[in-house]
Scaffold this motif. Structure first.
Motif, PDB file in Angstrom:
ATOM      1  N   GLU A 366       0.853  -1.600  -0.237  1.00  0.00           N
ATOM      2  CA  GLU A 366       0.279   0.427   0.170  1.00  0.00           C
ATOM      3  C   GLU A 366       0.982   1.424  -0.232  1.00  0.00           C
ATOM      4  OE1 GLU A 366      -2.246   2.124   3.828  1.00  0.00           O
ATOM      5  OE2 GLU A 366      -3.412  -0.404   2.523  1.00  0.00           O
ATOM      6  N   LEU A 367       1.918   1.302   0.487  1.00  0.00           N
ATOM      7  CA  LEU A 367       2.849   2.644   0.901  1.00  0.00           C
ATOM      8  C   LEU A 367       3.454   2.927  -0.679  1.00  0.00           C
ATOM      9  CD1 LEU A 367       4.458   1.898   4.538  1.00  0.00           C
ATOM     10  CD2 LEU A 367       2.861   4.454   3.659  1.00  0.00           C
ATOM     11  N   PHE A 368       4.080   1.141  -0.931  1.00  0.00           N
ATOM     12  CA  PHE A 368       4.631   1.576  -2.163  1.00  0.00           C
ATOM     13  C   PHE A 368       3.559   1.613  -3.209  1.00  0.00           C
ATOM     14  CE2 PHE A 368       5.623  -0.384  -5.890  1.00  0.00           C
ATOM     15  CZ  PHE A 368       7.666  -0.039  -5.920  1.00  0.00           C
ATOM     16  N   TYR A 369       2.315   1.271  -3.940  1.00  0.00           N
ATOM     17  CA  TYR A 369       1.781   1.907  -4.411  1.00  0.00           C
ATOM     18  C   TYR A 369       1.370   3.788  -3.609  1.00  0.00           C
ATOM     19  CZ  TYR A 369       0.615  -2.543  -4.976  1.00  0.00           C
ATOM     20  OH  TYR A 369       0.485  -4.152  -5.443  1.00  0.00           O
ATOM     21  N   GLU A 370       2.025   3.675  -3.116  1.00  0.00           N
ATOM     22  CA  GLU A 370       1.036   5.383  -2.361  1.00  0.00           C
ATOM     23  C   GLU A 370       2.424   6.298  -3.154  1.00  0.00           C
ATOM     24  OE1 GLU A 370       0.162   5.691   1.133  1.00  0.00           O
ATOM     25  OE2 GLU A 370      -1.508   5.164   1.484  1.00  0.00           O
ATOM     26  N   ARG A 371       3.907   5.768  -3.285  1.00  0.00           N
ATOM     27  CA  ARG A 371       4.741   6.520  -3.278  1.00  0.00           C
ATOM     28  C   ARG A 371       4.676   6.503  -4.601  1.00  0.00           C
ATOM     29  NH1 ARG A 371       4.259   6.937   0.916  1.00  0.00           N
ATOM     30  NH2 ARG A 371       6.160   6.344   2.607  1.00  0.00           N
ATOM     31  N   VAL A 372       4.546   5.637  -5.383  1.00  0.00           N
ATOM     32  CA  VAL A 372       4.350   5.312  -7.153  1.00  0.00           C
ATOM     33  C   VAL A 372       3.726   6.042  -7.983  1.00  0.00           C
ATOM     34  CG1 VAL A 372       4.602   3.738  -9.015  1.00  0.00           C
ATOM     35  CG2 VAL A 372       6.051   3.000  -6.813  1.00  0.00           C
ATOM     36  N   VAL A 373       2.750   6.772  -7.461  1.00  0.00           N
ATOM     37  CA  VAL A 373       1.341   6.789  -7.821  1.00  0.00           C
ATOM     38  C   VAL A 373       1.273   8.577  -7.695  1.00  0.00           C
ATOM     39  CG1 VAL A 373      -1.097   7.748  -7.147  1.00  0.00           C
ATOM     40  CG2 VAL A 373      -0.297   5.523  -8.103  1.00  0.00           C
ATOM     41  N   GLU A 374       1.962   8.416  -6.830  1.00  0.00           N
ATOM     42  CA  GLU A 374       2.685  10.489  -6.219  1.00  0.00           C
ATOM     43  C   GLU A 374       3.452  11.196  -7.300  1.00  0.00           C
ATOM     44  OE1 GLU A 374       3.455  10.715  -2.154  1.00  0.00           O
ATOM     45  OE2 GLU A 374       2.197  10.390  -1.551  1.00  0.00           O
ATOM     46  N   ARG A 375       5.280  10.069  -7.296  1.00  0.00           N
ATOM     47  CA  ARG A 375       5.778  10.397  -8.398  1.00  0.00           C
ATOM     48  C   ARG A 375       5.555  10.077  -9.653  1.00  0.00           C
ATOM     49  NH1 ARG A 375       9.912   7.692  -4.295  1.00  0.00           N
ATOM     50  NH2 ARG A 375       9.043   9.031  -2.189  1.00  0.00           N
ATOM     51  N   GLY A 376       4.540   9.116 -10.195  1.00  0.00           N
ATOM     52  CA  GLY A 376       4.983   8.692 -11.636  1.00  0.00           C
ATOM     53  C   GLY A 376       5.752   7.301 -12.327  1.00  0.00           C
ATOM     54  N   GLY A 377       6.593   6.718 -10.665  1.00  0.00           N
ATOM     55  CA  GLY A 377       6.785   5.651 -10.769  1.00  0.00           C
ATOM     56  C   GLY A 377       8.937   5.458 -10.125  1.00  0.00           C
ATOM     57  N   ASP A 378       9.457   4.637 -10.017  1.00  0.00           N
ATOM     58  CA  ASP A 378      10.364   4.578  -9.339  1.00  0.00           C
ATOM     59  C   ASP A 378      11.364   5.192  -9.396  1.00  0.00           C
ATOM     60  OD1 ASP A 378      11.644   2.506 -10.831  1.00  0.00           O
ATOM     61  OD2 ASP A 378      11.215   0.908  -9.211  1.00  0.00           O
ATOM     62  N   GLY A 379      11.596   5.480 -10.823  1.00  0.00           N
ATOM     63  CA  GLY A 379      12.677   6.514 -11.247  1.00  0.00           C
ATOM     64  C   GLY A 379      14.128   5.874 -10.956  1.00  0.00           C
ATOM     65  N   GLY A 380      13.746   3.903 -10.760  1.00  0.00           N
ATOM     66  CA  GLY A 380      15.177   3.079 -11.253  1.00  0.00           C
ATOM     67  C   GLY A 380      15.882   3.349  -9.581  1.00  0.00           C
ATOM     68  N   GLN A 381      14.802   3.622  -8.993  1.00  0.00           N
ATOM     69  CA  GLN A 381      15.222   3.313  -7.821  1.00  0.00           C
ATOM     70  C   GLN A 381      14.900   2.748  -6.519  1.00  0.00           C
ATOM     71  OE1 GLN A 381      18.666   4.388  -7.120  1.00  0.00           O
ATOM     72  NE2 GLN A 381      18.631   4.599  -9.509  1.00  0.00           N
ATOM     73  N   THR A 382      15.051   2.422  -5.469  1.00  0.00           N
ATOM     74  CA  THR A 382      14.367   2.061  -4.328  1.00  0.00           C
ATOM     75  C   THR A 382      13.857   2.771  -3.609  1.00  0.00           C
ATOM     76  OG1 THR A 382      16.349   0.498  -3.289  1.00  0.00           O
ATOM     77  CG2 THR A 382      14.749   0.496  -1.926  1.00  0.00           C
ATOM     78  N   VAL A 383      12.363   2.406  -3.414  1.00  0.00           N
ATOM     79  CA  VAL A 383      11.482   3.062  -3.048  1.00  0.00           C
ATOM     80  C   VAL A 383      11.359   3.485  -1.107  1.00  0.00           C
ATOM     81  CG1 VAL A 383       9.142   4.073  -2.587  1.00  0.00           C
ATOM     82  CG2 VAL A 383      10.009   3.483  -4.310  1.00  0.00           C
ATOM     83  N   ASP A 384      11.595   4.099  -0.527  1.00  0.00           N
ATOM     84  CA  ASP A 384      11.431   5.155   0.581  1.00  0.00           C
ATOM     85  C   ASP A 384      10.707   4.006   1.330  1.00  0.00           C
ATOM     86  OD1 ASP A 384      11.646   5.264   3.272  1.00  0.00           O
ATOM     87  OD2 ASP A 384      11.722   7.291   3.308  1.00  0.00           O
ATOM     88  N   LEU A 385      10.300   3.597   2.524  1.00  0.00           N
ATOM     89  CA  LEU A 385       8.977   2.791   2.402  1.00  0.00           C
ATOM     90  C   LEU A 385       8.264   3.201   4.448  1.00  0.00           C
ATOM     91  CD1 LEU A 385       8.252  -0.962   1.367  1.00  0.00           C
ATOM     92  CD2 LEU A 385       7.597   1.566   0.107  1.00  0.00           C
ATOM     93  N   THR A 386       9.742   4.229   4.815  1.00  0.00           N
ATOM     94  CA  THR A 386       8.561   4.859   6.200  1.00  0.00           C
ATOM     95  C   THR A 386       8.050   5.198   5.824  1.00  0.00           C
ATOM     96  OG1 THR A 386      10.921   5.445   6.558  1.00  0.00           O
ATOM     97  CG2 THR A 386       9.718   6.055   7.475  1.00  0.00           C
ATOM     98  N   ASP A 387       6.891   4.437   6.727  1.00  0.00           N
ATOM     99  CA  ASP A 387       5.478   5.688   6.788  1.00  0.00           C
ATOM    100  C   ASP A 387       5.643   6.592   7.677  1.00  0.00           C
ATOM    101  OD1 ASP A 387       2.893   5.237   6.476  1.00  0.00           O
ATOM    102  OD2 ASP A 387       2.280   3.728   8.599  1.00  0.00           O
ATOM    103  N   ARG A 388       5.300   7.946   6.779  1.00  0.00           N
ATOM    104  CA  ARG A 388       4.543   8.851   7.558  1.00  0.00           C
ATOM    105  C   ARG A 388       3.241   8.923   8.065  1.00  0.00           C
ATOM    106  NH1 ARG A 388       6.378  10.262   2.126  1.00  0.00           N
ATOM    107  NH2 ARG A 388       4.093  10.895   1.027  1.00  0.00           N
ATOM    108  N   HIS A 389       2.883   7.955   7.797  1.00  0.00           N
ATOM    109  CA  HIS A 389       1.365   7.907   8.712  1.00  0.00           C
ATOM    110  C   HIS A 389       0.872   6.479   9.711  1.00  0.00           C
ATOM    111  CE1 HIS A 389       0.788  12.252   6.417  1.00  0.00           C
ATOM    112  NE2 HIS A 389       1.124  11.602   5.898  1.00  0.00           N
TER     113      HIS A 389
END
Length: 394
Positions: A366-389
């Motif tokens: 869920e966190l990963f999807y939210e970050r990806v939707v916000e940014r339009g992708g991962d840019g080829g890099q690891t996505v930070d899954l630290t939960d802000r909420h």
């Protein structure tokens, strides 16, 4: 969030099991989840019942026994692409190279910026030899907007080979289901398997090169010299690929060794936990894995596991399994396991399996999807899954 998960088959393979369990766990978190798959050979549903909170879309796909694997894969991609409906999804998530390439084709007609981001989970890297399949495999890793792996070992291989850094979200496991099969509630089912098979060493996943089945057969021949009461039992084996030459070589070698393995083939889903729980040991000697779901299920049932010494098995299982690098070591480790002398702590193995919950995996997705939707992708890099909420995650 409206999420589409795609997989290539209705039948039990690790990626398909992963797809369904993740879909159900995401639906339990309140998301609108649809699973798309190909229904091969007349299949109209998955190998098990799916929570009604998940919408299932099975695309008919006629089986052709004489069709070359490459042609079958190309036709699979075209068939799913023609049927997939991209509208109404916030993110689409492919679990294999076939459905990933189908999504590229289906979404290419929607125009730039109009389609949802495509996520791909790379469970393991395959070794294709034909140019078109190599291209198909590569595209399914390079072209998605974002990538996941179920282990750091596979993520490192993707970085090495493609210069991309996938995010790692480990597999979940239905540990309680396998623990029940090993407890009082499962006693009658375990007794039925033992009455049918005697004492047995079990391997799941079919007879194929990646599973190291011939090595397991050779090791069992050494083991049987001191344990003539044991049988070798092989379960599962649904695959898209043609492993007939390997199966023929396996059968020839079994005949030479005087061994008659019990080949159960594809099993009903409700039979698997008790089959695992009744085993004296699980042989998990794959030459390549993404995570090792079958081994984690065996640990949940308190069954000792002998695993090939690979970076991924070391990462996932630590000291909860016994490792081997060749046939004599596999035989020796199995001998200790079936004699009740395994050096590993089975209680620690059960605890490890319990920590790998699908609820935890779904929250990370869920966190990963939210970050990806916000940014339009991962840019080829690891996505930070630290939960802000964290408070709203439940």
């Amino acid at each position: 969030m409206r999420i589409a998960l795609t997989t290539y088959s209705t039948r039990p393979r690790g990626g398909v099991v992963h797809t369904l369990a993740l879909a159900e766990a995401l639906a339990h978190r309140g998301h609108e989840v649809t699973v798309w798959t190909l229904g091969r050979g007349g299949d109209a549903a998955f190998f098990r019942a799916v929570d009604p909170a998940v919408e299932v879309r099975v695309v008919p796909f006629d089986a052709r026994d004489d069709e070359p694997v490459g042609d079958r894969i190309e036709r699979s991609i075209r068939t799913m692409a023609a049927a997939f409906e991209p509208g109404g999804h916030d993110v689409v998530h492919a679990q294999d190279c076939i459905s990933a390439n189908a999504l590229f084709a289906a979404l290419s007609a929607t125009g730039p910026g109009a389609s949802p981001p495509i996520v791909r989970t790379v469970h393991h890297l395959d070794d294709f030899t034909t140019p078109r399949l190599v291209e198909c495999h590569r595209d399914a890793i390079v072209r998605p907007d974002a990538r996941l792996c179920v282990s750091g070992a596979v993520a490192a291989e993707v970085t090495r080979d493609y210069g991309l850094a996938p995010t790692v979200i480990p597999n979940g496991v239905d540990a309680a289901r396998f623990a029940r099969a090993a407890g009082l509630d499962g006693a009658a089912d375990r007794a039925r398997w033992r009455a049918r098979l005697g004492r047995y060493v079990l391997a799941l996943g079919g007879i194929e090169p990646r599973k190291g089945t011939v090595d397991l057969l050779e090791a069992f021949a050494l083991l049987r010299a001191d344990h003539p009461d044991l049988s070798l039992v092989l379960g599962g084996g649904e695959t898209l690929f043609d492993y007939r030459p390997y199966r023929e070589a396996f059968d020839r070698r079994a005949a030479e060794l005087g061994i008659t393995p019990v080949v159960l083939g594809t099993l009903a889903d409700d039979e698997v936990p008790s089959l695992v729980a009744a085993a004296a040991a699980l042989g998990f000697v794959s030459t390549k894995e993404g995570f090792g779901l079958a081994a984690m299920e065996a640990l949940a049932a308190g069954v000792p596991v002998v695993a090939r010494n690979l970076p991924v098995t070391r990462e996932v299982f630590g000291d909860r399994v016994t490792y081997a690098v060749d046939v004599p070591q596999i035989a020796a480790a199995l001998a200790a396991a079936v004699a009740g002398a395994s050096p590993v702590d089975l209680a620690a193995g059960r605890a490890l399996a319990e920590r790998h919950s699908w609820a935890r995996a779904a929250a990370a997705h869920e966190l990963f999807y939210e970050r990806v939707v916000e940014r339009g992708g991962d840019g080829g890099q690891t996505v930070d899954l630290t939960d802000r909420h964290p408070a709203r995650r439940g």
